[in-house]
Write a protein that holds these residues in place. Structure first.
Motif, PDB file in Angstrom:
ATOM      1  N   ASN A   1      27.574 -48.071   5.860  1.00 14.49           N
ATOM      2  CA  ASN A   1      26.794 -49.098   5.184  1.00 14.49           C
ATOM      3  C   ASN A   1      27.339 -50.453   5.620  1.00 14.49           C
ATOM      4  O   ASN A   1      28.510 -50.745   5.411  1.00 14.49           O
ATOM      5  CB  ASN A   1      26.922 -48.910   3.673  1.00 14.49           C
ATOM      6  CG  ASN A   1      25.811 -49.577   2.925  1.00 14.49           C
ATOM      7  OD1 ASN A   1      24.855 -50.055   3.519  1.00 14.49           O
ATOM      8  ND2 ASN A   1      25.930 -49.600   1.613  1.00 14.49           N
ATOM      9  N   VAL A   2      26.491 -51.283   6.236  1.00 15.28           N
ATOM     10  CA  VAL A   2      26.918 -52.589   6.736  1.00 15.28           C
ATOM     11  C   VAL A   2      26.168 -53.681   5.973  1.00 15.28           C
ATOM     12  O   VAL A   2      24.958 -53.590   5.779  1.00 15.28           O
ATOM     13  CB  VAL A   2      26.631 -52.709   8.251  1.00 15.28           C
ATOM     14  CG1 VAL A   2      27.018 -54.077   8.752  1.00 15.28           C
ATOM     15  CG2 VAL A   2      27.354 -51.629   9.020  1.00 15.28           C
ATOM     16  N   THR A   3      26.871 -54.687   5.587  1.00 13.02           N
ATOM     17  CA  THR A   3      26.257 -55.792   4.853  1.00 13.02           C
ATOM     18  C   THR A   3      26.076 -56.980   5.787  1.00 13.02           C
ATOM     19  O   THR A   3      27.029 -57.418   6.439  1.00 13.02           O
ATOM     20  CB  THR A   3      27.137 -56.191   3.655  1.00 13.02           C
ATOM     21  OG1 THR A   3      27.338 -55.031   2.846  1.00 13.02           O
ATOM     22  CG2 THR A   3      26.484 -57.285   2.840  1.00 13.02           C
ATOM     23  N   LEU A   4      24.834 -57.474   5.858  1.00 14.02           N
ATOM     24  CA  LEU A   4      24.502 -58.639   6.682  1.00 14.02           C
ATOM     25  C   LEU A   4      23.778 -59.656   5.813  1.00 14.02           C
ATOM     26  O   LEU A   4      23.054 -59.282   4.889  1.00 14.02           O
ATOM     27  CB  LEU A   4      23.547 -58.247   7.819  1.00 14.02           C
ATOM     28  CG  LEU A   4      23.990 -57.233   8.842  1.00 14.02           C
ATOM     29  CD1 LEU A   4      22.831 -56.885   9.763  1.00 14.02           C
ATOM     30  CD2 LEU A   4      25.144 -57.782   9.652  1.00 14.02           C
ATOM     31  N   PRO A   5      23.895 -60.927   6.149  1.00 14.26           N
ATOM     32  CA  PRO A   5      23.050 -61.910   5.457  1.00 14.26           C
ATOM     33  C   PRO A   5      21.582 -61.607   5.783  1.00 14.26           C
ATOM     34  O   PRO A   5      21.253 -61.200   6.901  1.00 14.26           O
ATOM     35  CB  PRO A   5      23.476 -63.255   6.059  1.00 14.26           C
ATOM     36  CG  PRO A   5      24.757 -62.996   6.770  1.00 14.26           C
ATOM     37  CD  PRO A   5      24.800 -61.553   7.103  1.00 14.26           C
ATOM     38  N   ASN A   6      20.715 -61.796   4.834  1.00 12.18           N
ATOM     39  CA  ASN A   6      19.300 -61.483   5.021  1.00 12.18           C
ATOM     40  C   ASN A   6      18.711 -62.211   6.227  1.00 12.18           C
ATOM     41  O   ASN A   6      17.970 -61.638   7.009  1.00 12.18           O
ATOM     42  CB  ASN A   6      18.513 -61.831   3.745  1.00 12.18           C
ATOM     43  CG  ASN A   6      17.070 -61.387   3.866  1.00 12.18           C
ATOM     44  OD1 ASN A   6      16.801 -60.255   4.249  1.00 12.18           O
ATOM     45  ND2 ASN A   6      16.155 -62.278   3.544  1.00 12.18           N
TER      46      ASN A   6
END
Length: 144
Positions: free
Chosen positions: A110-115
């Motif tokens: 699971n990778v979190t990126l700015p929208n």
């Protein structure tokens, strides 16, 4: 870790019989469609057998068998001695590289990126997983 084992290659009719005495492995090389297996095929088969055997030992928590000296291997005591002409050669395997080659199972992270960054990647048809893989390999200094 890199390992190097002495291997007995015995030339018999259409095959090259392969014995890795230290690991108790017997196999053969016979390239389909050719009248005779090649030494290149035999070395590849030996390398695969050594790699698989050593990785299995590591995964089972066992020590990798220490290889004999090439001078200590007697072709006349080989399993296939009476079947053809045998020679002893060394075959090496880089177990780290071999393990990476075998282990291509994908894992989900699971990778979190700015929208906004995700939207830009989607607009540009960029495969984020591929970019992440390439970046990690570059950062770690590894390749497949």
């Amino acid at each position: 870790m890199k390992v190097t084992y002495p291997v007995i290659f015995t030339d018999v009719d259409t095959n090259i019989l392969i014995e890795i005495p230290d690991l108790g492995i017997l196999t053969e090389a016979n390239e389909e469609g050719r009248p005779k297996g090649s030494i290149a095929d035999a070395i590849t088969m030996a390398r695969d057998a050594i790699g698989l055997s050593c990785i299995e030992a590591e995964d089972d928590g066992k020590e990798v068998v220490h290889p004999s000296e090439i001078k200590d291997i007697d072709v006349s005591k080989g399993t296939f001695f009476e079947d053809g002409t045998g020679i002893v050669s060394l075959v090496d395997v880089d177990l780290s590289v071999y393990r990476r080659m075998l282990d291509n199972k994908m894992v989900r992270r699971n990778v979190t990126l700015p929208n906004w960054l995700n939207q830009e990647a989607e607009k540009s048809h960029i495969n984020v997983s591929k970019v992440l893989q390439e970046a990690l390999m570059a950062r770690l200094g590894v390749s497949r």
